[in-house]
Scaffold this motif. Structure first.
Motif, PDB file in Angstrom:
ATOM      1  N   PHE A  16       2.428  -1.164 -12.047  1.00  0.00           N
ATOM      2  CA  PHE A  16       1.852  -0.187 -11.121  1.00  0.00           C
ATOM      3  C   PHE A  16       2.713   1.059 -11.274  1.00  0.00           C
ATOM      4  O   PHE A  16       3.866   1.052 -10.822  1.00  0.00           O
ATOM      5  CB  PHE A  16       1.874  -0.702  -9.685  1.00  0.00           C
ATOM      6  N   ASN A  19       6.475   0.693 -12.084  1.00  0.00           N
ATOM      7  CA  ASN A  19       6.914  -0.620 -11.595  1.00  0.00           C
ATOM      8  C   ASN A  19       6.287  -1.726 -12.454  1.00  0.00           C
ATOM      9  O   ASN A  19       5.129  -2.097 -12.270  1.00  0.00           O
ATOM     10  CB  ASN A  19       6.497  -0.735 -10.119  1.00  0.00           C
ATOM     11  N   VAL A  21       5.637  -5.008 -12.957  1.00  0.00           N
ATOM     12  CA  VAL A  21       5.694  -6.219 -12.125  1.00  0.00           C
ATOM     13  C   VAL A  21       5.624  -7.476 -12.990  1.00  0.00           C
ATOM     14  O   VAL A  21       6.449  -8.371 -12.863  1.00  0.00           O
ATOM     15  CB  VAL A  21       4.572  -6.198 -11.065  1.00  0.00           C
ATOM     16  N   GLN A  40      11.735 -14.433  -5.967  1.00  0.00           N
ATOM     17  CA  GLN A  40      12.081 -13.591  -4.815  1.00  0.00           C
ATOM     18  C   GLN A  40      10.858 -12.872  -4.259  1.00  0.00           C
ATOM     19  O   GLN A  40       9.869 -12.674  -4.980  1.00  0.00           O
ATOM     20  CB  GLN A  40      13.027 -12.476  -5.274  1.00  0.00           C
ATOM     21  N   SER A  41      10.978 -12.392  -3.036  1.00  0.00           N
ATOM     22  CA  SER A  41       9.958 -11.510  -2.479  1.00  0.00           C
ATOM     23  C   SER A  41       9.814 -10.307  -3.398  1.00  0.00           C
ATOM     24  O   SER A  41      10.819  -9.750  -3.837  1.00  0.00           O
ATOM     25  CB  SER A  41      10.379 -11.010  -1.103  1.00  0.00           C
ATOM     26  N   GLY A  42       8.593  -9.949  -3.685  1.00  0.00           N
ATOM     27  CA  GLY A  42       8.351  -8.775  -4.516  1.00  0.00           C
ATOM     28  C   GLY A  42       8.467  -9.036  -6.005  1.00  0.00           C
ATOM     29  O   GLY A  42       8.381  -8.101  -6.814  1.00  0.00           O
ATOM     30  N   SER A  43       8.661 -10.309  -6.394  1.00  0.00           N
ATOM     31  CA  SER A  43       8.834 -10.584  -7.826  1.00  0.00           C
ATOM     32  C   SER A  43       7.502 -10.652  -8.579  1.00  0.00           C
ATOM     33  O   SER A  43       7.502 -10.774  -9.809  1.00  0.00           O
ATOM     34  CB  SER A  43       9.616 -11.887  -8.029  1.00  0.00           C
ATOM     35  N   GLY A  44       6.388 -10.591  -7.861  1.00  0.00           N
ATOM     36  CA  GLY A  44       5.094 -10.516  -8.549  1.00  0.00           C
ATOM     37  C   GLY A  44       4.276 -11.800  -8.503  1.00  0.00           C
ATOM     38  O   GLY A  44       3.289 -11.924  -9.231  1.00  0.00           O
ATOM     39  N   LYS A  45       4.642 -12.719  -7.621  1.00  0.00           N
ATOM     40  CA  LYS A  45       3.907 -13.991  -7.552  1.00  0.00           C
ATOM     41  C   LYS A  45       2.439 -13.758  -7.147  1.00  0.00           C
ATOM     42  O   LYS A  45       1.536 -14.330  -7.750  1.00  0.00           O
ATOM     43  CB  LYS A  45       4.588 -14.944  -6.553  1.00  0.00           C
ATOM     44  N   SER A  46       2.258 -12.928  -6.115  1.00  0.00           N
ATOM     45  CA  SER A  46       0.880 -12.665  -5.662  1.00  0.00           C
ATOM     46  C   SER A  46       0.090 -11.906  -6.719  1.00  0.00           C
ATOM     47  O   SER A  46      -1.098 -12.159  -6.915  1.00  0.00           O
ATOM     48  CB  SER A  46       0.865 -11.857  -4.368  1.00  0.00           C
ATOM     49  N   VAL A  47       0.765 -10.968  -7.387  1.00  0.00           N
ATOM     50  CA  VAL A  47       0.077 -10.206  -8.441  1.00  0.00           C
ATOM     51  C   VAL A  47      -0.367 -11.163  -9.549  1.00  0.00           C
ATOM     52  O   VAL A  47      -1.494 -11.088 -10.051  1.00  0.00           O
ATOM     53  CB  VAL A  47       0.981  -9.075  -8.998  1.00  0.00           C
ATOM     54  N   GLU A 169       1.528 -19.775  -0.116  1.00  0.00           N
ATOM     55  CA  GLU A 169       2.469 -20.115   0.958  1.00  0.00           C
ATOM     56  C   GLU A 169       1.842 -21.029   2.015  1.00  0.00           C
ATOM     57  O   GLU A 169       1.724 -20.647   3.178  1.00  0.00           O
ATOM     58  CB  GLU A 169       3.044 -18.835   1.564  1.00  0.00           C
ATOM     59  N   HIS A 202       7.977 -20.233  -0.730  1.00  0.00           N
ATOM     60  CA  HIS A 202       9.402 -19.958  -0.557  1.00  0.00           C
ATOM     61  C   HIS A 202      10.078 -21.198   0.017  1.00  0.00           C
ATOM     62  O   HIS A 202      11.277 -21.203   0.256  1.00  0.00           O
ATOM     63  CB  HIS A 202       9.611 -18.819   0.453  1.00  0.00           C
TER      64      HIS A 202
HETATM   65  N1  LIG Z   1      -2.148  -2.989  -5.583  1.00  0.00           N
HETATM   66  C1  LIG Z   1      -0.878  -2.652  -5.778  1.00  0.00           C
HETATM   67  N2  LIG Z   1      -0.537  -1.385  -6.047  1.00  0.00           N
HETATM   68  C2  LIG Z   1       0.753  -1.035  -6.289  1.00  0.00           C
HETATM   69  N3  LIG Z   1       1.795  -1.895  -6.274  1.00  0.00           N
HETATM   70  C3  LIG Z   1       1.508  -3.177  -6.007  1.00  0.00           C
HETATM   71  C4  LIG Z   1       0.171  -3.630  -5.751  1.00  0.00           C
HETATM   72  N4  LIG Z   1       0.206  -4.969  -5.540  1.00  0.00           N
HETATM   73  C5  LIG Z   1       1.506  -5.326  -5.641  1.00  0.00           C
HETATM   74  N5  LIG Z   1       2.291  -4.278  -5.931  1.00  0.00           N
HETATM   75  C6  LIG Z   1       3.743  -4.303  -6.151  1.00  0.00           C
HETATM   76  O1  LIG Z   1       4.032  -5.388  -7.019  1.00  0.00           O
HETATM   77  C7  LIG Z   1       5.283  -5.965  -6.683  1.00  0.00           C
HETATM   78  C8  LIG Z   1       5.117  -7.464  -6.554  1.00  0.00           C
HETATM   79  O2  LIG Z   1       4.371  -7.759  -5.385  1.00  0.00           O
HETATM   80  P1  LIG Z   1       3.886  -9.229  -5.013  1.00  0.00           P
HETATM   81  O3  LIG Z   1       3.114  -9.111  -3.750  1.00  0.00           O
HETATM   82  O4  LIG Z   1       3.205  -9.859  -6.169  1.00  0.00           O
HETATM   83  O5  LIG Z   1       5.257  -9.988  -4.759  1.00  0.00           O
HETATM   84  P2  LIG Z   1       5.489 -11.491  -4.277  1.00  0.00           P
HETATM   85  O6  LIG Z   1       6.391 -12.124  -5.281  1.00  0.00           O
HETATM   86  O7  LIG Z   1       4.179 -12.150  -4.040  1.00  0.00           O
HETATM   87  O8  LIG Z   1       6.268 -11.248  -2.928  1.00  0.00           O
HETATM   88  P3  LIG Z   1       6.319 -12.088  -1.548  1.00  0.00           P
HETATM   89  O9  LIG Z   1       7.080 -13.335  -1.880  1.00  0.00           O
HETATM   90  O10 LIG Z   1       7.079 -11.206  -0.633  1.00  0.00           O
HETATM   91  O11 LIG Z   1       4.899 -12.344  -1.116  1.00  0.00           O
HETATM   92  C9  LIG Z   1       5.790  -5.261  -5.442  1.00  0.00           C
HETATM   93  O12 LIG Z   1       6.734  -4.296  -5.843  1.00  0.00           O
HETATM   94  C10 LIG Z   1       4.535  -4.597  -4.884  1.00  0.00           C
HETATM   95  O13 LIG Z   1       4.852  -3.409  -4.227  1.00  0.00           O
END
Ligand SMILES: Nc1ncnc2c1ncn2[C@@H]1O[C@H](COP(=O)(O)OP(=O)(O)OP(=O)(O)O)[C@@H](O)[C@H]1O
Length: 252
Positions: A16, A19, A21, A40-47, A169, A202
């Motif tokens: 993004f 960034n 991811v 970790q939080s923000g490591s991109g699991k949801s993406v 989760e 987590h």
């Molecule tokens: N649609 C989007 N546009 C821009 N940045 C995004 C978008 N979706 C996710 N990100 C960025 O991608 C990175 C990873 O986010 P993600 O939600 O995948 O983390 P995560 O590992 O699932 O975190 P958590 O454990 O806190 O849920 C973050 O820096 C987030 O800001």
């Protein structure tokens, strides 16, 4: 052989802006396997999950489900592929305006009221599978506890008999005992329905219970994968620091 795998991610990348991811994710999930993703939080699991669901298009790489690359499908083909997926959302995401039986059968009716007697029967069968009686059929989600709502959400996820279920989760917000009930149910569903499961969590107790294998995402890559009994004995400094929750180590 690729055909043995249900889901294969090959060099998947997604940025993004600046960034990055996902930066070359490689992961294979076997048919009937329960894979847990930690990081970790923000490591991109949801993406990562959203790229497999086809909600986010990766910048490069392939995502194969049953050997077919989702990243090159038409919308119509993608719709058909999505029918294989079930999803348990964080926070359950039930419709509070609908009674439980309509929540459970939502994907089957597309939200329309039809074939009521049959749908109530299907709802009751799926609720029974997750340990809820038919006394809840006509209640609203807000009348149930958080743990019961999670079970209803599970019943909804399995009602269309998906081949793959994503759990985002699944134990968040539950006390340890209720969380363990959900863990047991996930294990049972994977075994009895033969589904392939991909879970983000987590909760290390949950990971140890529900996973056949665990993979860790760090700085856009899968840095370790292994059987769940190696989670606390991985020999990997990133995994060690993460599972032991230490502030000091290679993870910044
Ligand atoms: N649609 C989007 N546009 C821009 N940045 C995004 C978008 N979706 C996710 N990100 C960025 O991608 C990175 C990873 O986010 P993600 O939600 O995948 O983390 P995560 O590992 O699932 O975190 P958590 O454990 O806190 O849920 C973050 O820096 C987030 O800001």
């Amino acid at each position: 052989m690729a055909e043995d795998f249900k889901i294969v991610l090959e060099d998947v990348a997604k940025a993004f802006g600046s960034n990055r991811v996902l930066d070359g994710v490689n992961l294979e999930i076997e048919r009937g396997e329960s894979m847990v993703i930690i990081g970790q939080s923000g490591s991109g699991k949801s993406v990562m999950l959203k790229t497999i669901l086809g909600l986010i298009k990766p910048d490069r790489g392939a995502i194969r489900v049953d050997g077919r690359d989702l990243t090159h499908m038409s919308n119509r083909e993608l719709e058909a592929a999505r029918a294989k997926f079930g999803m348990l959302f964080q926070g359950s995401a039930l419709f509070d305006s609908l009674p439980i039986w309509r929540n459970v059968t939502f994907a089957l009716t597309q939200g329309r009221a039809r074939d009521t007697a049959n749908m109530r029967k299907i709802a009751a069968e799926n609720l029974e599978r997750v340990g809820l009686g038919s006394s809840v059929l006509d209640l609203r989600p807000s009348e149930l506890s958080g743990g019961m709502q999670k079970r209803v959400a599970l019943a909804r996820a399995i009602a269309p008999r998906p081949e793959i279920i994503f759990f985002d989760e699944p134990t968040t917000g539950l006390d340890p005992i209720r969380a363990d009930v959900i863990n047991d149910l996930i294990v049972e569903l994977v075994e009895e329905l033969g589904v392939t499961a991909l879970t983000i969590t987590h909760d290390m107790a949950s990971a140890r219970k529900i996973a056949h294998r665990v993979a860790m995402l760090y700085q856009g890559k899968i840095v370790w994968r292994g059987p769940r009994d190696r989670l606390y004995d991985s020999g990997n400094p990133y995994v060690d620091q993460f599972v032991q929750g230490r502030a000091e180590g290679p993870i910044r």
